[in-house]
Write a protein that holds these residues in place. Structure first.
Motif, mmCIF file in Angstrom:
data_model
loop_
_atom_site.group_PDB
_atom_site.id
_atom_site.type_symbol
_atom_site.label_atom_id
_atom_site.label_comp_id
_atom_site.label_asym_id
_atom_site.label_seq_id
_atom_site.Cartn_x
_atom_site.Cartn_y
_atom_site.Cartn_z
ATOM 1 N N VAL A 130 7.905 20.345 -7.163
ATOM 2 C CA VAL A 130 9.116 19.352 -7.196
ATOM 3 C C VAL A 130 9.591 19.006 -5.871
ATOM 4 N N ILE A 131 9.868 19.980 -4.946
ATOM 5 C CA ILE A 131 9.874 19.863 -3.691
ATOM 6 C C ILE A 131 9.172 18.797 -2.844
ATOM 7 N N ALA A 132 7.736 19.289 -2.998
ATOM 8 C CA ALA A 132 6.636 18.731 -2.083
ATOM 9 C C ALA A 132 6.671 17.143 -2.944
ATOM 10 N N PHE A 133 7.038 16.995 -4.133
ATOM 11 C CA PHE A 133 6.677 15.513 -4.701
ATOM 12 C C PHE A 133 7.951 14.744 -4.281
ATOM 13 N N HIS A 134 9.032 15.515 -4.323
ATOM 14 C CA HIS A 134 10.244 14.546 -3.939
ATOM 15 C C HIS A 134 10.145 14.015 -2.236
ATOM 16 N N ARG A 135 9.729 15.244 -1.780
ATOM 17 C CA ARG A 135 9.712 14.778 -0.089
ATOM 18 C C ARG A 135 8.689 13.760 0.137
ATOM 19 N N ARG A 136 7.575 13.990 -0.657
ATOM 20 C CA ARG A 136 6.510 12.807 -0.276
ATOM 21 C C ARG A 136 7.025 11.289 -0.822
ATOM 22 N N ARG A 137 7.740 11.471 -2.211
ATOM 23 C CA ARG A 137 8.195 10.144 -2.456
ATOM 24 C C ARG A 137 9.381 9.366 -1.366
ATOM 25 N N LEU A 138 10.053 10.324 -1.153
ATOM 26 C CA LEU A 138 11.289 9.820 -0.189
ATOM 27 C C LEU A 138 10.633 9.199 1.272
ATOM 28 N N ARG A 139 9.719 10.057 1.659
ATOM 29 C CA ARG A 139 8.969 9.443 2.878
ATOM 30 C C ARG A 139 8.125 8.229 2.522
ATOM 31 N N GLU A 140 7.556 8.341 1.506
ATOM 32 C CA GLU A 140 6.655 6.836 1.066
ATOM 33 C C GLU A 140 7.618 5.806 1.228
ATOM 34 N N GLU A 141 8.764 5.898 0.322
ATOM 35 C CA GLU A 141 9.824 5.040 0.057
ATOM 36 C C GLU A 141 10.518 4.473 1.289
ATOM 37 N N ARG A 142 10.428 5.385 2.315
ATOM 38 C CA ARG A 142 11.322 4.932 3.639
ATOM 39 C C ARG A 142 9.855 4.321 4.566
ATOM 40 N N VAL A 154 0.864 -1.329 0.136
ATOM 41 C CA VAL A 154 0.178 0.083 0.223
ATOM 42 C C VAL A 154 0.787 1.108 0.017
ATOM 43 N N LEU A 155 1.982 1.373 0.884
ATOM 44 C CA LEU A 155 2.842 2.447 0.951
ATOM 45 C C LEU A 155 3.679 2.706 -0.451
ATOM 46 N N ALA A 156 4.008 1.538 -1.164
ATOM 47 C CA ALA A 156 4.762 1.691 -2.422
ATOM 48 C C ALA A 156 3.782 2.014 -3.583
ATOM 49 N N ASP A 157 2.445 2.035 -3.546
ATOM 50 C CA ASP A 157 1.816 2.017 -4.687
ATOM 51 C C ASP A 157 1.401 3.469 -4.999
ATOM 52 N N PRO A 158 1.803 4.052 -6.197
ATOM 53 C CA PRO A 158 1.619 5.394 -6.493
ATOM 54 C C PRO A 158 0.311 5.777 -6.631
ATOM 55 N N GLU A 159 -0.536 4.615 -6.949
ATOM 56 C CA GLU A 159 -1.928 4.964 -7.116
ATOM 57 C C GLU A 159 -2.781 5.520 -6.181
ATOM 58 N N PHE A 160 -2.026 5.263 -4.805
ATOM 59 C CA PHE A 160 -2.730 5.406 -3.621
ATOM 60 C C PHE A 160 -2.209 6.778 -2.960
ATOM 61 N N LEU A 161 -1.220 7.330 -3.574
ATOM 62 C CA LEU A 161 -0.338 8.334 -3.295
ATOM 63 C C LEU A 161 -0.940 9.628 -2.704
ATOM 64 N N LEU A 162 -2.017 10.057 -3.562
ATOM 65 C CA LEU A 162 -2.904 11.171 -3.353
ATOM 66 C C LEU A 162 -3.755 10.710 -2.079
ATOM 67 N N ARG A 163 -4.351 9.758 -1.710
ATOM 68 C CA ARG A 163 -5.007 9.393 -0.592
ATOM 69 C C ARG A 163 -4.032 9.494 0.583
ATOM 70 N N ARG A 164 -2.972 8.792 0.587
ATOM 71 C CA ARG A 164 -2.069 8.794 1.688
ATOM 72 C C ARG A 164 -1.758 10.044 2.174
ATOM 73 N N MET A 165 -1.472 11.011 0.862
ATOM 74 C CA MET A 165 -1.293 12.532 1.124
ATOM 75 C C MET A 165 -2.334 13.103 2.145
ATOM 76 N N LYS A 166 -3.514 12.758 1.724
ATOM 77 C CA LYS A 166 -4.629 13.448 2.461
ATOM 78 C C LYS A 166 -4.968 12.854 3.822
ATOM 79 N N ALA A 167 -4.488 11.825 4.104
ATOM 80 C CA ALA A 167 -4.505 11.342 5.335
ATOM 81 C C ALA A 167 -3.432 11.439 6.206
ATOM 82 N N ASP A 168 -2.313 11.795 5.772
ATOM 83 C CA ASP A 168 -0.999 11.839 6.656
ATOM 84 C C ASP A 168 -1.258 12.690 7.413
ATOM 85 N N GLU A 169 -0.731 12.124 8.674
ATOM 86 C CA GLU A 169 -0.392 12.982 9.968
ATOM 87 C C GLU A 169 0.988 12.870 10.362
#
Lengths: 316, 230
Positions: B211-223, A239-254
């Protein structure tokens, strides 16, 4: 608390006395073969300590032991310590379950604040694992004191049911979603508590099955614990690696990055510990205690047959 | 206050934790723009000169300085310290019409970046494919050869909805040999041309923030994902 079985070294007896009085807690003992390869013998509770603190000689209460004791004696102490730890773990799990109970109540409060639309079954399940574990503990104490096989079977069933209840709650947190994101990712600490508690309950159940000479059940429940924990980890990673859900995770992020990482580590440790124990049971390294003084006995194997855990590494 | 660089409000701290490709994307945007200021510019010229495979990480502080410089006011910066990253973000978010509750000063910088990012994707979502195509052309993006099932099904990158576009960027953009995260996000930023932002800095800040928002988010998700893997 179990009494000592047999210890040849006076220092060993002293350790056991201290264990019994809770003056000393066993978190782990590090054995090293002559080539310097590191083996970590794990007792539950050890994983929270820094690895380096585990060296036997570095533990001040064991100082007098260092020069006098041989490997065989040391392993006997390990065995006794584990027996003591089994009894202690029953108490520890009971304590832990009380904490879990409180945490689950908090989860519900938080989900209410998050205005969740999900139907939760946590409330109905909340008190059951705790009461089952308490029942298992009580039954195990009676069984060990009176060598009562029926009571021990009941204890095993209670513990196994508690394990399944806890596991189901952990899975539930992963399954239900809030804004398209598994609730487990918003409550990582709670998830880790549930998973560790499930692994604890599996441990108790397996120890009781071993005491009943039922290695198959013991290995099965321990392996099930490992497999389910692994599947939870895989699901969350995907789930964390799936880019399709990135927007959802972004919205829910705390911003609970640290908690997520800590939870990931705790799940990994619980899973590895379960796998290690399952392997030891399957390979006959953990067996019934023939003297019926404890639930199980770890076969003294000169230290070298203990399966090293993945994070133990080697040092030369 | 956090010790985690990926959650930091301090831009230099954040950029020092960025990998090379992320900084390259950022520099790609910074160097496209010329300053018309009569005052000396604090720009990361050494990073501008680097080839695509150059060591951008060594210039993280200078790149952060340039970003803060673009977000500062010509006259004010002669007498005062440059604004902090969060102040720039709040101001950018305000100009871009981000809701007030999503750009409060009590929020961490990453949350305001996310709000800006979501606003950008929302704007993209409301454009027709033809309008998106025009925006990409204006930003000099050539993604005609972009491959992938979603791209093919949509008839090109311009046909992708916001969610698919983000997936496309996350799956294929990060670490790609040919930079296109930066250009594509610049195109998305160009969608906001209608806002007619007052300061010249916003034409840089707008895509650079994405660009900053995208990469910050990407790196956090990967971690986070790696914590649950072996």
């Amino acid at each position: 608390m179990m009494g000592p079985i047999s210890v040849t070294a006076e220092a060993g007896l002293d350790i056991v006395r201290k264990l019994a009085s809770r003056e000393l807690e066993v978190h782990g003992i590090l054995l090293r073969d002559t080539d310097g390869k590191k083996f970590r013998y794990i007792l539950r509770g050890f994983e929270d300590l820094p690895k380096d603190a585990a060296r036997l000689g570095d533990l001040p209460p064991l100082e007098p032991l260092r020069a006098a004791i041989g490997v065989t004696q040391l392993l006997q102490i390990v065995s006794v310590a584990q027996n003591a730890a089994v009894a202690a773990s029953l108490h520890r799990i009971e304590t832990r379950l009380v904490a879990i109970e409180e945490r689950l109540a908090d989860i519900q409060g938080r989900l209410t604040r998050m205005q969740t639309t999900q139907t939760l079954t946590l409330d109905a399940l909340r008190t059951q694992p705790a009461s089952r574990l308490k029942a298992a503990k009580a039954a195990a104490v009676v069984a060990l004191q009176h060598r009562d096989r029926t009571a021990l079977i009941a204890a095993g069933q209670h513990a196994q049911q508690a394990f399944h209840d806890l596991l189901e709650q952990a899975r539930h947190l992963v399954r239900i979603e809030e804004d398209g994101v598994p609730v487990a990712l918003r409550l990582p600490g709670e998830l880790a508590d549930l998973c560790e508690s499930a692994a604890d309950a599996a441990y108790v159940a397996s120890a009781i099955w071993i005491a009943l000479d039922n290695q198959h059940n013991a290995a099965t429940v321990t392996r099930e614990s490992a497999e389910v924990l692994q599947s939870i980890r895989r699901k969350l990673a995907s789930v964390l690696a799936d880019p399709e859900f990135l927007l959802r995770r972004m919205k829910a992020d705390e911003g609970r990055d640290g908690e997520l990482q800590a939870a990931g580590m705790r799940l990994r440790n619980a899973m590895q510990w379960s796998i290690g124990r399952a392997l030891m049971i399957e390979q006959g390294l953990i067996t019934r205690d023939p003297e019926h003084l404890s639930l199980e006995r770890v076969k003294p194997a000169l230290g070298l047959e203990f399966a090293p855990l993945a994070d133990a590494g080697t040092r030369r | 206050m956090t010790d985690d660089p990926l959650l930091s409000d301090d831009l230099a701290t954040l950029l020092r934790s960025f990998p090379n490709d992320a900084l390259r994307d950022l520099v790609g945007i910074l160097k496209q723009h010329t300053s018309y200021s009569v005052f000396p510019a604090r720009r990361a010229y050494a990073a501008h000169e680097l080839p695509a495979d150059g060591d951008f990480a060594a210039h993280a502080n200078a790149i952060a300085d340039e970003m803060l410089w673009w977000g500062s006011h010509d006259l004010l910066r002669q007498f005062a310290d440059p604004p902090r990253w969060k102040e720039i973000l709040i101001s950018t978010a305000e100009h871009l019409g981000v809701a007030k509750e999503e750009r409060r000063s009590t929020l961490p910088a990453w949350k305001i970046e996310d709000a800006i990012f979501r606003k950008a994707l929302d704007a993209w979502e409301h454009l027709t494919p033809a309008e998106r195509e025009a925006a990409m052309k204006k930003a000099g993006v050539d993604l005609g050869a972009a491959k992938g099932a979603a791209v093919a099904a949509a008839g090109g990158v311009a046909g992708l909805g916001a969610r698919q576009l983000l997936a496309f960027l996350a799956a294929r953009g990060a670490g790609a040999a040919v930079p296109f995260v930066g250009p594509l996000l610049a195109a998305i930023g160009a969608v906001w041309a209608a806002y007619d932002l007052a300061g010249p800095g916003y034409r840089v800040l707008r895509p650079a923030t994405l660009v900053i928002a995208f990469h910050r988010r990407r790196l956090r998700e990967e971690r986070a994902a790696s914590a649950f893997r072996d």
